[in-house]
Structures are given as C-alpha cells and as structure tokens.
Design an enzyme around this catalytic site. Structure first.
Site, PDB file in Angstrom:
ATOM      1  CB  ALA A  66      -0.884  -0.020   1.237  1.00 28.66           C
ATOM      2  CD  GLU A 112      -2.281  -7.420   2.947  1.00 24.18           C
ATOM      3  OE1 GLU A 112      -1.878  -6.282   2.631  1.00 24.18           O
ATOM      4  OE2 GLU A 112      -2.874  -7.652   4.013  1.00 24.18           O
ATOM      5  CD  GLU A 132       1.757  -5.442   5.632  1.00 30.79           C
ATOM      6  OE1 GLU A 132       2.531  -6.385   5.917  1.00 30.79           O
ATOM      7  OE2 GLU A 132       0.952  -5.494   4.680  1.00 30.79           O
TER       8      GLU A 132
HETATM    9  N1  CO8 Z   1       4.603   3.228  -0.680  1.00 27.58           N
HETATM   10  C1  CO8 Z   1       5.019   4.383  -1.229  1.00 27.58           C
HETATM   11  N2  CO8 Z   1       6.170   4.525  -1.941  1.00 27.58           N
HETATM   12  C2  CO8 Z   1       6.913   3.428  -2.093  1.00 27.58           C
HETATM   13  C3  CO8 Z   1       6.550   2.180  -1.551  1.00 27.58           C
HETATM   14  C4  CO8 Z   1       5.330   2.100  -0.818  1.00 27.58           C
HETATM   15  N3  CO8 Z   1       4.884   0.949  -0.311  1.00 27.58           N
HETATM   16  N4  CO8 Z   1       7.528   1.291  -1.847  1.00 27.58           N
HETATM   17  C5  CO8 Z   1       8.447   1.954  -2.561  1.00 27.58           C
HETATM   18  N5  CO8 Z   1       8.095   3.238  -2.715  1.00 27.58           N
HETATM   19  C6  CO8 Z   1       8.819   4.307  -3.420  1.00 27.58           C
HETATM   20  C7  CO8 Z   1      10.048   4.753  -2.626  1.00 27.58           C
HETATM   21  O1  CO8 Z   1       9.677   5.681  -1.627  1.00 27.58           O
HETATM   22  C8  CO8 Z   1      10.907   5.342  -3.723  1.00 27.58           C
HETATM   23  O2  CO8 Z   1      10.409   6.629  -4.033  1.00 27.58           O
HETATM   24  P1  CO8 Z   1      11.448   7.895  -4.109  1.00 27.58           P
HETATM   25  O3  CO8 Z   1      12.324   7.544  -5.275  1.00 27.58           O
HETATM   26  O4  CO8 Z   1      10.538   9.041  -4.362  1.00 27.58           O
HETATM   27  O5  CO8 Z   1      12.174   7.911  -2.834  1.00 27.58           O
HETATM   28  C9  CO8 Z   1      10.608   4.452  -4.926  1.00 27.58           C
HETATM   29  O6  CO8 Z   1       9.365   3.800  -4.635  1.00 27.58           O
HETATM   30  C10 CO8 Z   1      11.652   3.379  -5.155  1.00 27.58           C
HETATM   31  O7  CO8 Z   1      11.802   2.640  -3.918  1.00 27.58           O
HETATM   32  P2  CO8 Z   1      13.238   2.399  -3.212  1.00 27.58           P
HETATM   33  O8  CO8 Z   1      14.179   3.502  -3.556  1.00 27.58           O
HETATM   34  O9  CO8 Z   1      12.971   2.158  -1.766  1.00 27.58           O
HETATM   35  O10 CO8 Z   1      13.674   1.059  -3.968  1.00 27.58           O
HETATM   36  P3  CO8 Z   1      14.677  -0.058  -3.417  1.00 27.58           P
HETATM   37  O11 CO8 Z   1      14.949  -0.931  -4.581  1.00 27.58           O
HETATM   38  O12 CO8 Z   1      15.833   0.572  -2.711  1.00 27.58           O
HETATM   39  O13 CO8 Z   1      13.826  -0.866  -2.304  1.00 27.58           O
HETATM   40  C11 CO8 Z   1      11.871  -1.996  -1.437  1.00 27.58           C
HETATM   41  C12 CO8 Z   1      12.716  -1.627  -2.690  1.00 27.58           C
HETATM   42  C13 CO8 Z   1      12.669  -2.938  -0.560  1.00 27.58           C
HETATM   43  C14 CO8 Z   1      10.612  -2.693  -1.950  1.00 27.58           C
HETATM   44  C15 CO8 Z   1      11.527  -0.718  -0.652  1.00 27.58           C
HETATM   45  O14 CO8 Z   1      10.994   0.244  -1.559  1.00 27.58           O
HETATM   46  C16 CO8 Z   1      10.504  -0.937   0.436  1.00 27.58           C
HETATM   47  O15 CO8 Z   1      10.844  -1.453   1.481  1.00 27.58           O
HETATM   48  N6  CO8 Z   1       9.232  -0.497   0.222  1.00 27.58           N
HETATM   49  C17 CO8 Z   1       8.191  -0.573   1.203  1.00 27.58           C
HETATM   50  C18 CO8 Z   1       7.694  -1.996   1.385  1.00 27.58           C
HETATM   51  C19 CO8 Z   1       6.621  -2.039   2.441  1.00 27.58           C
HETATM   52  O16 CO8 Z   1       6.858  -1.751   3.601  1.00 27.58           O
HETATM   53  N7  CO8 Z   1       5.396  -2.431   2.049  1.00 27.58           N
HETATM   54  C20 CO8 Z   1       4.272  -2.510   2.960  1.00 27.58           C
HETATM   55  C21 CO8 Z   1       3.494  -1.233   2.917  1.00 27.58           C
HETATM   56  S1  CO8 Z   1       2.150  -1.198   4.105  1.00 27.58           S
HETATM   57  C22 CO8 Z   1       0.950  -2.144   3.428  1.00 27.58           C
HETATM   58  O17 CO8 Z   1       1.082  -2.646   2.353  1.00 27.58           O
HETATM   59  C23 CO8 Z   1      -0.302  -2.316   4.230  1.00 27.58           C
HETATM   60  C24 CO8 Z   1      -1.391  -2.935   3.377  1.00 27.58           C
HETATM   61  C25 CO8 Z   1      -2.706  -2.906   4.055  1.00 27.58           C
HETATM   62  C26 CO8 Z   1      -3.354  -1.569   3.973  1.00 27.58           C
HETATM   63  C27 CO8 Z   1      -4.821  -1.712   4.161  1.00 27.58           C
HETATM   64  C28 CO8 Z   1      -5.406  -0.424   4.711  1.00 27.58           C
HETATM   65  C29 CO8 Z   1      -6.860  -0.592   5.025  1.00 27.58           C
END
Ligand code: CO8
Length: 258
Positions: A66, A112, A132
């Site tokens: 998300a 998911e 998460e």
């Molecule tokens: N949300 C927003 N932006 C994101 C997300 C995300 N989940 N994942 C990556 N991005 C963005 C980064 O911020 C980055 O943007 P910017 O260049 O502007 O800084 C761009 O995408 C590229 O990402 P990275 O530079 O981080 O890329 P890497 O190759 O270094 O890393 C990863 C890749 C490991 C996937 C890393 O991006 C990461 O850890 N992302 C987050 C993963 C995460 O925690 N996901 C869970 C999110 S919470 C969730 O899904 C809850 C679901 C249920 C919600 C239901 C509500 C009712």
C-alpha cells in the site's frame, strides 16, 4: 475503453490484462490505483467475451505494498471513515478466474493483492512478504487471514511477525505460489495459462471458482454441499453436453458459454 492513470488495460483475445503502472513508486497501491484496478476487473468480469484476467506489474515490482506516503498522516478515524481499501473487496469478488503474474517485489498490500487472485505465477526473481510490522502496523488487506490459509500458521506467523521477505522458490515450497518460471518467460507463461483457462466454458469456470472460494470460507461439510449443488447445476448447461459429447467423439469441445 475507460481512461486509467495508474494501470494499463488491454484485451488480448478472451483475456483481460491489467498492468499496474506506477513505476516511480514500485507500483505502490494508492487509493486511485485500488479504484482503477477494481473498475477494470469488474468491467472485464461483466464482459462475457472474457474468460480470464491477468494482473501483473513491472519486472522490478508487482507492487511494493500500500502507498505508505498516502497513509502516513492518517488517523484511525480517517482509516475507518474512508474504508481506504474497500475497493479491493469488489476486486476479490469477481467471478472470472484471475491470475497474478508476479515479478520482483510483492510486499504488504502487493502480496495481499496477489493472494486475492486465484493463481499466482511467479518469476524466479519474485519476493513475497508482509513487512508491515516494520512500519508499526499489521497487514490490512487480508494478509493475516489469506497467508495462513496458503502457507499454514507457523510460516505465516514467522513472515508477519518478522517482516522477512521470501523468494519465489521458498514461496512455492510453502504453497503460496502456483508455479515458478524463469523471469524472462513470465508473461509468455501467463499468456499460455490465461488462454488455456479462457478457452473453457464460462459456466464451469464460474462454478469452479465459486466452489474453490467456498472451500476457503466454509467448514468442509458446507463446502462439500456447495460443490454437490454446483456440480449438479452444470448438467443443465449446453457446455456440459458439448464437453462430454466431444470427449466421446474424440474431438476438442466448442464451448458456447451457455
Ligand atoms: N509506498 C510508497 N512509496 C513506495 C513504496 C510504498 N509501499 N515502496 C516503494 N516506494 C517508493 C520509494 O519511496 C521510492 O520513491 P522515491 O524515489 O521518491 O524515494 C521508490 O518507490 C523506489 O523505492 P526504493 O528507492 O525504496 O527502492 P529499493 O529498490 O531501494 O527498495 C523496497 C525496494 C525494498 C521494496 C523498498 O521500496 C521498500 O521497502 N518499500 C516498502 C515496502 C513495504 O513496507 N510495504 C508494505 C506497505 S504497508 C501495506 O502494504 C499495508 C497494506 C494494508 C493496507 C490496508 C489499509 C486498510
């Protein structure tokens, strides 16, 4: 066809393709993307020329979860009031079989979303996880419930409590993934599988998916009763007569979806 901003939508033969397309955010699922994926899937579902739907992302990410930036400042009241991800319930309810073709990250909401699909075809580069816990929250789009049903309590608990990611091979061994294929073959394999499914008759596809869903949601006796009813009901369809007479006549069936 409707204009979308966060996804690409294409019809190829009897298959509807939905490609998540927010490369700048690794296909993070914001509310607009949730609405658009669901609208596209529901539209394909209403089209009786479509027998399968494929959802895919990019080589680097199916979806990295998300959209954290969209959720960051929300309160519990905001989250409850907006039913932020309510659209996904409509996605999960489509009757048409849905294949997730996963390459790269399928994390949090991305994992998911894959689990809302009926089949998960994974590139050998795919990485699955529910991270998460690292953000101070828990899965919110079904992860705590669907992951347990896919991989069992202990594997799900380890992944959800630690936030660890697992690769495609481990995910396949655990039962989360239907099949792992080389990354370069993912879309070809998804095409072949989707075309195969879409060549079957719609009444039996819908009945099979509904019976599979029943197995996930009901005790065994109720699920068996559901299956018995659905199996019997298909004997009033032209496709059942065609499928069985084609077998007897040693030819391919010509399903008419009736
Ligand atoms: N949300 C927003 N932006 C994101 C997300 C995300 N989940 N994942 C990556 N991005 C963005 C980064 O911020 C980055 O943007 P910017 O260049 O502007 O800084 C761009 O995408 C590229 O990402 P990275 O530079 O981080 O890329 P890497 O190759 O270094 O890393 C990863 C890749 C490991 C996937 C890393 O991006 C990461 O850890 N992302 C987050 C993963 C995460 O925690 N996901 C869970 C999110 S919470 C969730 O899904 C809850 C679901 C249920 C919600 C239901 C509500 C009712």
């Amino acid at each position: 066809m409707t204009e979308y901003e966060t996804i690409l939508v294409e019809r190829r033969g009897r298959v509807g393709w939905i490609t998540l397309n927010r490369p700048q955010a690794l296909n993070a699922l914001n509310s607009q993307l949730a609405q658009e994926v669901t609208a596209a899937a529901v539209a394909f579902d209403a089209d009786h020329g479509i027998g399968a739907i494929v959802v895919t992302g990019s080589e680097k990410a199916f979806a990295a979860g998300a959209d954290i930036k969209e959720m960051e400042s929300m309160s519990a009241a905001d989250m409850r009031a907006t039913d932020h991800f309510g659209a996904w319930d409509d996605f999960a309810a489509v009757r048409t079989p849905v294949i997730a073709a996963v390459s790269g990250f399928a994390l949090g909401g991305g994992c998911e979303l894959a689990m809302m699909c009926d089949i998960i075809l994974a590139a050998d580069t795919a990485k699955f996880g529910q991270p998460e816990i690292n953000l101070g929250v828990i899965p919110g789009m079904g992860g705590t419930q669907r992951l347990i049903r896919a991989v069992g309590y202990y594997k799900a608990a380890e992944l959800i409590l630690s936030g660890r990611m697992m690769g495609a091979e481990e995910a396949e061994r655990a039962g989360l993934v239907s099949r792992v294929v080389p990354a370069s073959d993912l879309l070809t394999e998804a095409t072949t599988l989707a075309d195969t499914i879409a060549s079957k008759g719609l009444p039996s596809l819908y009945a099979a998916k509904a019976a599979l869903d029943a197995a996930m949601e009901t005790p065994l006796a109720d699920g068996l009763a559901h299956e018995k009813q659905a199996f019997a009901a298909l004997f009033d369809t032209a496709d059942q007569k065609e499928g069985m007479s084609a077998f007897r006549e040693k030819r391919s069936p010509d399903f008419t979806n009736r």
